[in-house]
Scaffold this motif. Structure first.
Motif, PDB file in Angstrom:
ATOM      1  N   PHE A 108       0.834  -1.209   0.000  1.00  0.00           N
ATOM      2  CA  PHE A 108       0.000   0.000   0.000  1.00  0.00           C
ATOM      3  C   PHE A 108       0.864   1.252   0.000  1.00  0.00           C
ATOM      4  N   LEU A 109       1.857   1.294   0.877  1.00  0.00           N
ATOM      5  CA  LEU A 109       2.719   2.470   0.987  1.00  0.00           C
ATOM      6  C   LEU A 109       3.522   2.673  -0.294  1.00  0.00           C
ATOM      7  N   ALA A 110       3.996   1.584  -0.890  1.00  0.00           N
ATOM      8  CA  ALA A 110       4.759   1.688  -2.136  1.00  0.00           C
ATOM      9  C   ALA A 110       3.889   2.244  -3.263  1.00  0.00           C
ATOM     10  N   ARG A 111       2.647   1.772  -3.344  1.00  0.00           N
ATOM     11  CA  ARG A 111       1.731   2.277  -4.379  1.00  0.00           C
ATOM     12  C   ARG A 111       1.457   3.761  -4.186  1.00  0.00           C
ATOM     13  N   LEU A 112       1.213   4.155  -2.925  1.00  0.00           N
ATOM     14  CA  LEU A 112       0.893   5.551  -2.631  1.00  0.00           C
ATOM     15  C   LEU A 112       2.082   6.453  -2.959  1.00  0.00           C
ATOM     16  N   ARG A 113       3.265   6.030  -2.559  1.00  0.00           N
ATOM     17  CA  ARG A 113       4.463   6.821  -2.846  1.00  0.00           C
ATOM     18  C   ARG A 113       4.684   6.962  -4.352  1.00  0.00           C
ATOM     19  N   ALA A 114       4.419   5.890  -5.073  1.00  0.00           N
ATOM     20  CA  ALA A 114       4.603   5.926  -6.527  1.00  0.00           C
ATOM     21  C   ALA A 114       3.654   6.943  -7.167  1.00  0.00           C
ATOM     22  N   LEU A 115       2.404   6.981  -6.707  1.00  0.00           N
ATOM     23  CA  LEU A 115       1.442   7.943  -7.244  1.00  0.00           C
ATOM     24  C   LEU A 115       1.900   9.374  -6.972  1.00  0.00           C
ATOM     25  N   ILE A 116       2.338   9.630  -5.754  1.00  0.00           N
ATOM     26  CA  ILE A 116       2.796  10.972  -5.385  1.00  0.00           C
ATOM     27  C   ILE A 116       4.043  11.347  -6.184  1.00  0.00           C
ATOM     28  N   ARG A 117       4.954  10.392  -6.329  1.00  0.00           N
ATOM     29  CA  ARG A 117       6.194  10.650  -7.058  1.00  0.00           C
ATOM     30  C   ARG A 117       5.916  10.990  -8.525  1.00  0.00           C
ATOM     31  N   ARG A 118       5.014  10.246  -9.143  1.00  0.00           N
ATOM     32  CA  ARG A 118       4.699  10.518 -10.548  1.00  0.00           C
ATOM     33  C   ARG A 118       4.046  11.882 -10.727  1.00  0.00           C
ATOM     34  N   SER A 119       3.273  12.303  -9.731  1.00  0.00           N
ATOM     35  CA  SER A 119       2.600  13.603  -9.848  1.00  0.00           C
ATOM     36  C   SER A 119       3.568  14.764  -9.676  1.00  0.00           C
ATOM     37  N   GLN A 120       4.786  14.486  -9.152  1.00  0.00           N
ATOM     38  CA  GLN A 120       5.759  15.537  -8.885  1.00  0.00           C
ATOM     39  C   GLN A 120       6.932  15.522  -9.856  1.00  0.00           C
TER      40      GLN A 120
END
Length: 221
Positions: A108-120
């Motif tokens: 879950f944390l890896a997926r969430l971080r990936a989404l945030i990273r791609r948006s930045q």
């Protein structure tokens, strides 16, 4: 960095909140869809964790309403339901990723971080014919017409635009766009290509995203 968690199961919501706060995030909780929708419309969150089975307004409706309002915040959907049609419905309403309960918190944390990273993630302006992408601003369009895409749709299109004229396999697209923790089927790429064609090609009367049968997909001018 603020995260909105929309979850009606108090125990799940509390556990997710505790875990995210340990990671340094500030977390707002919403126990139902209507509350979640109001909060997401009023605040600029870095990401939204959205359950599907919610009282008042389900996750599909919340996601659809946010995208219709122009809210592009990355959305990770959580659900006890399982199956490709449930996933496709969530993605079709504008979600960026999908996780089925019960789930590993690390995944879950890896997926969430990936989404945030791609948006930045910044990048140079990409052009393929009259189609343009601005990775830094996460914007794209054709000519002077801007096109609204979800985070994941944008990431798939960016992957294709970074290799114009080149045929990319589903496996390669998954490897470049999805997080390493992704354990779904490569066929999910078909869902996104279909959505991109409806948004990027069909309204403009063009066919820039082509299928090379048995090989993959290619973006052409």
């Amino acid at each position: 960095m603020e995260i909105l968690v929309v979850e009606d199961d108090a125990q799940v919501a509390a556990a997710v909140r505790r875990g995210l706060e340990v990671e340094g995030y500030t977390v707002d909780l919403a126990p139902d869809g209507l509350t979640g929708l109001r909060l997401a419309q009023r605040h600029a969150y870095r990401a939204i964790v959205l359950d599907i089975m919610l009282p008042g307004l389900n996750g599909y409706k919340v996601c659809e309403a946010l995208r219709a309002d122009g809210v592009t915040t990355p959305i990770l959907m959580l659900t006890a339901k399982d199956g490709e049609y449930d996933e496709a419905e969530g993605l079709d309403t504008g979600a960026d990723d999908y996780l089925t309960k019960p789930f590993s918190y690390l995944v879950f944390l890896a997926r969430l971080r990936a989404l945030i990273r791609r948006s930045q993630t910044p990048g140079p302006l990409l052009r393929v014919g009259d189609l343009w992408l601005d990775p830094a601003g996460r914007r794209c369009g054709r000519g002077g017409a801007e096109i609204t895409l979800t985070e994941r749709e944008f990431a798939v299109l960016r992957c294709l635009a970074e290799h114009p004229g080149e045929v990319l396999s589903k496996r390669r697209i998954v490897d470049e766009v999805w997080d390493i923790a992704f354990d779904g089927e490569e066929s999910i790429v078909e869902v996104y290509v279909s959505m991109l064609r409806r948004k990027v090609d069909a309204p403009f009367g063009v066919r820039s995203i082509t299928t090379v049968r048995g090989v993959g997909y290619r973006l052409e001018a």
